[in-house]
Design an enzyme around this catalytic site. Sequence first.
Site, PDB file in Angstrom:
ATOM      1  N   ASP A   1       1.137  -1.252   0.221  1.00 28.20           N
ATOM      2  CA  ASP A   1       0.312  -0.342  -0.119  1.00 28.20           C
ATOM      3  C   ASP A   1       1.058   1.349   0.225  1.00 28.20           C
ATOM      4  OD1 ASP A   1      -2.085  -1.738   0.368  1.00 28.20           O
ATOM      5  OD2 ASP A   1      -2.201  -1.917   2.337  1.00 28.20           O
TER       6      ASP A   1
ATOM      7  N   LYS B   1      -0.552  -8.237  -2.656  1.00 29.17           N
ATOM      8  CA  LYS B   1      -1.931  -7.532  -3.238  1.00 29.17           C
ATOM      9  C   LYS B   1      -1.265  -6.201  -3.594  1.00 29.17           C
ATOM     10  CE  LYS B   1      -4.697  -5.887  -0.091  1.00 29.17           C
ATOM     11  NZ  LYS B   1      -5.060  -5.050  -0.334  1.00 29.17           N
TER      12      LYS B   1
ATOM     13  N   ASP C   1      -6.482  -6.169  -5.506  1.00 27.58           N
ATOM     14  CA  ASP C   1      -7.599  -6.052  -4.184  1.00 27.58           C
ATOM     15  C   ASP C   1      -8.074  -4.527  -4.716  1.00 27.58           C
ATOM     16  OD1 ASP C   1      -9.273  -5.914  -1.903  1.00 27.58           O
ATOM     17  OD2 ASP C   1      -7.475  -4.679  -0.454  1.00 27.58           O
ATOM     18  N   LEU C   2      -9.379  -4.311  -5.750  1.00 23.69           N
ATOM     19  CA  LEU C   2     -10.083  -3.293  -6.155  1.00 23.69           C
ATOM     20  C   LEU C   2     -11.194  -3.106  -5.538  1.00 23.69           C
ATOM     21  CD1 LEU C   2      -8.395  -3.043  -9.890  1.00 23.69           C
ATOM     22  CD2 LEU C   2      -7.302  -1.535  -7.168  1.00 23.69           C
ATOM     23  N   LYS C   3     -11.859  -4.430  -4.774  1.00 28.00           N
ATOM     24  CA  LYS C   3     -12.869  -4.191  -4.666  1.00 28.00           C
ATOM     25  C   LYS C   3     -14.198  -3.676  -5.271  1.00 28.00           C
ATOM     26  CE  LYS C   3     -11.008  -3.510   0.393  1.00 28.00           C
ATOM     27  NZ  LYS C   3      -9.758  -3.925  -0.203  1.00 28.00           N
ATOM     28  N   PHE C   4     -14.102  -4.456  -6.394  1.00 22.29           N
ATOM     29  CA  PHE C   4     -16.000  -3.242  -7.156  1.00 22.29           C
ATOM     30  C   PHE C   4     -16.696  -3.873  -6.648  1.00 22.29           C
ATOM     31  CE2 PHE C   4     -12.292  -5.128 -10.353  1.00 22.29           C
ATOM     32  CZ  PHE C   4     -11.558  -3.646 -11.034  1.00 22.29           C
ATOM     33  N   HIS C   5     -17.139  -2.250  -6.747  1.00 18.30           N
ATOM     34  CA  HIS C   5     -18.882  -2.460  -5.697  1.00 18.30           C
ATOM     35  C   HIS C   5     -19.387  -0.849  -7.344  1.00 18.30           C
ATOM     36  CE1 HIS C   5     -21.018  -1.423  -2.628  1.00 18.30           C
ATOM     37  NE2 HIS C   5     -21.771  -2.098  -3.265  1.00 18.30           N
ATOM     38  N   ASP C   6     -20.321  -2.117  -7.658  1.00 19.30           N
ATOM     39  CA  ASP C   6     -21.004  -0.735  -8.635  1.00 19.30           C
ATOM     40  C   ASP C   6     -22.281  -1.387  -9.344  1.00 19.30           C
ATOM     41  OD1 ASP C   6     -21.021   1.640 -10.440  1.00 19.30           O
ATOM     42  OD2 ASP C   6     -19.361   1.663 -11.093  1.00 19.30           O
ATOM     43  N   ILE C   7     -22.733  -0.932 -10.831  1.00 23.49           N
ATOM     44  CA  ILE C   7     -24.029  -2.149 -10.989  1.00 23.49           C
ATOM     45  C   ILE C   7     -23.038  -3.661 -11.610  1.00 23.49           C
ATOM     46  CG2 ILE C   7     -25.699   0.491 -10.410  1.00 23.49           C
ATOM     47  CD1 ILE C   7     -24.430   0.642 -14.226  1.00 23.49           C
ATOM     48  N   PRO C   8     -24.493  -4.264 -11.788  1.00 23.66           N
ATOM     49  CA  PRO C   8     -23.863  -5.369 -11.876  1.00 23.66           C
ATOM     50  C   PRO C   8     -23.143  -4.891 -13.459  1.00 23.66           C
ATOM     51  CG  PRO C   8     -26.096  -5.622 -11.387  1.00 23.66           C
ATOM     52  CD  PRO C   8     -25.260  -4.112 -11.336  1.00 23.66           C
TER      53      PRO C   8
ATOM     54  N   THR D   1     -12.583  -5.110   7.998  1.00 26.70           N
ATOM     55  CA  THR D   1     -11.680  -5.165   9.357  1.00 26.70           C
ATOM     56  C   THR D   1     -11.549  -4.158  10.087  1.00 26.70           C
ATOM     57  OG1 THR D   1     -10.303  -5.448   8.217  1.00 26.70           O
ATOM     58  CG2 THR D   1     -10.635  -7.542   8.967  1.00 26.70           C
TER      59      THR D   1
ATOM     60  N   ARG E   1      -2.209  -8.461  12.959  1.00 27.06           N
ATOM     61  CA  ARG E   1      -1.089  -8.185  13.440  1.00 27.06           C
ATOM     62  C   ARG E   1       0.240  -9.059  14.031  1.00 27.06           C
ATOM     63  NH1 ARG E   1      -2.040  -5.118  10.578  1.00 27.06           N
ATOM     64  NH2 ARG E   1      -2.384  -3.209  10.521  1.00 27.06           N
TER      65      ARG E   1
ATOM     66  N   GLN F   1      -7.678  -0.605  11.955  1.00 24.69           N
ATOM     67  CA  GLN F   1      -7.461  -2.311  12.107  1.00 24.69           C
ATOM     68  C   GLN F   1      -8.466  -2.300  13.309  1.00 24.69           C
ATOM     69  OE1 GLN F   1      -8.339  -3.334   9.419  1.00 24.69           O
ATOM     70  NE2 GLN F   1      -6.412  -3.879   8.526  1.00 24.69           N
TER      71      GLN F   1
ATOM     72  N   ARG G   1       1.076  -3.508   7.091  1.00 20.49           N
ATOM     73  CA  ARG G   1       2.371  -2.726   7.742  1.00 20.49           C
ATOM     74  C   ARG G   1       3.293  -3.513   8.607  1.00 20.49           C
ATOM     75  NH1 ARG G   1      -2.865   1.342   8.454  1.00 20.49           N
ATOM     76  NH2 ARG G   1      -3.802   0.072   8.194  1.00 20.49           N
TER      77      ARG G   1
HETATM   78  O1  C5P Z   1      -1.764  -2.833   7.064  1.00 18.34           O
HETATM   79  P1  C5P Z   1      -2.651  -4.052   6.884  1.00 18.34           P
HETATM   80  O2  C5P Z   1      -2.201  -5.286   7.531  1.00 18.34           O
HETATM   81  O3  C5P Z   1      -3.199  -3.296   8.088  1.00 18.34           O
HETATM   82  O4  C5P Z   1      -3.462  -3.882   5.867  1.00 18.34           O
HETATM   83  C1  C5P Z   1      -4.555  -3.834   5.082  1.00 18.34           C
HETATM   84  C2  C5P Z   1      -4.503  -3.930   4.231  1.00 18.34           C
HETATM   85  O5  C5P Z   1      -5.907  -5.281   4.146  1.00 18.34           O
HETATM   86  C3  C5P Z   1      -4.515  -2.925   3.125  1.00 18.34           C
HETATM   87  O6  C5P Z   1      -4.556  -3.845   1.773  1.00 18.34           O
HETATM   88  C4  C5P Z   1      -6.401  -3.283   3.095  1.00 18.34           C
HETATM   89  O7  C5P Z   1      -6.854  -2.766   1.544  1.00 18.34           O
HETATM   90  C5  C5P Z   1      -7.030  -4.748   3.016  1.00 18.34           C
HETATM   91  N1  C5P Z   1      -8.524  -5.469   3.853  1.00 18.34           N
HETATM   92  C6  C5P Z   1      -8.647  -4.899   4.945  1.00 18.34           C
HETATM   93  N2  C5P Z   1      -9.754  -5.029   5.246  1.00 18.34           N
HETATM   94  C7  C5P Z   1     -10.518  -6.088   4.111  1.00 18.34           C
HETATM   95  C8  C5P Z   1     -10.297  -5.970   3.248  1.00 18.34           C
HETATM   96  C9  C5P Z   1      -9.143  -5.849   2.712  1.00 18.34           C
HETATM   97  O8  C5P Z   1      -8.201  -4.533   5.207  1.00 18.34           O
HETATM   98  N3  C5P Z   1     -12.078  -6.589   4.613  1.00 18.34           N
END
Ligand code: C5P
Length: 238
Positions: free
Chosen positions: A13, A35, A62-69, A125, A186, A195, A216
């Site tokens: 990230d 990712k 991980d672009l998490k698409f969320h729009d119309i079908p 999360t 973590r 988180q 991180r």
């Molecule tokens: O730095 P950290 O370990 O918190 O990064 C978590 C990664 O997981 C981020 O890239 C975040 O976009 C992704 N993520 C998340 N929770 C979700 C889906 C993806 O934290 N439900």
Amino acid sequence: MSSAESKVIVALDFEDKVQLHQVISQLKPQHCRLKIGITLFTHFGPLWIKTLQQQGFDIFLDLKFHDIPQQVQGACYEAANLGVWMMNVHALGGLAMLQAARSAVDRAAHHLPRKPLLIGVTLLTSSGEAELAMLGIKSTVDETVLRLATLCYEAGLDGVVCSAKEVALLKKRFGKDFLCVTPGIRLPEDDKHDQQRVMTPQMAVQEGSDYLVIGRSITHAKQPQTVLTHINESIVAL
Ligand code: C5P
């Protein structure tokens, strides 16, 4: 160890090229997958995916698409064509949107060497009961995650993104082959940052997580490869 054996997906990230290069140069495709999320993708574009694939890394887009079908169908088709290993959409988009994503990836797979895994994000999360209440959702976190995961299962997705805290519940309901990809990981000594629903790598694997998304804790460490090796060794025998 080959990447096929490691459960770790390192979340890149960054928007800073120097930082990004520093981290990537220390990671090996045998030890993890990578990712690419919205920050890196928005800054560098799809070309970066190719660059990392040429270095041997499997990519979770991980672009998490969320729009119309119809839009999600187009985006998923294009994402699949990038040759990624895994990709995702938001389950909150609903059943029709999830089915559109499924059919787009299936269509692209006809001409791809391998079919990308398609998973649905249940509840971020970083969200907990307080966020649900603010959204007017009266269900608990577990009930909400289970409901969203059910939509993913019914649409034929390969699994979900959830917190490790919900994995046991989802595996019990949908079986062991329904993938659970868990961020919010973590190490005991780490800061939680933004988180909320967090767990250690060992606990997450013991709960049944198939893949751990770790950002991180690895990328902000002085020696990312050392931390990654330590995590891989701590979970390989579990
Ligand atoms: O730095 P950290 O370990 O918190 O990064 C978590 C990664 O997981 C981020 O890239 C975040 O976009 C992704 N993520 C998340 N929770 C979700 C889906 C993806 O934290 N439900």
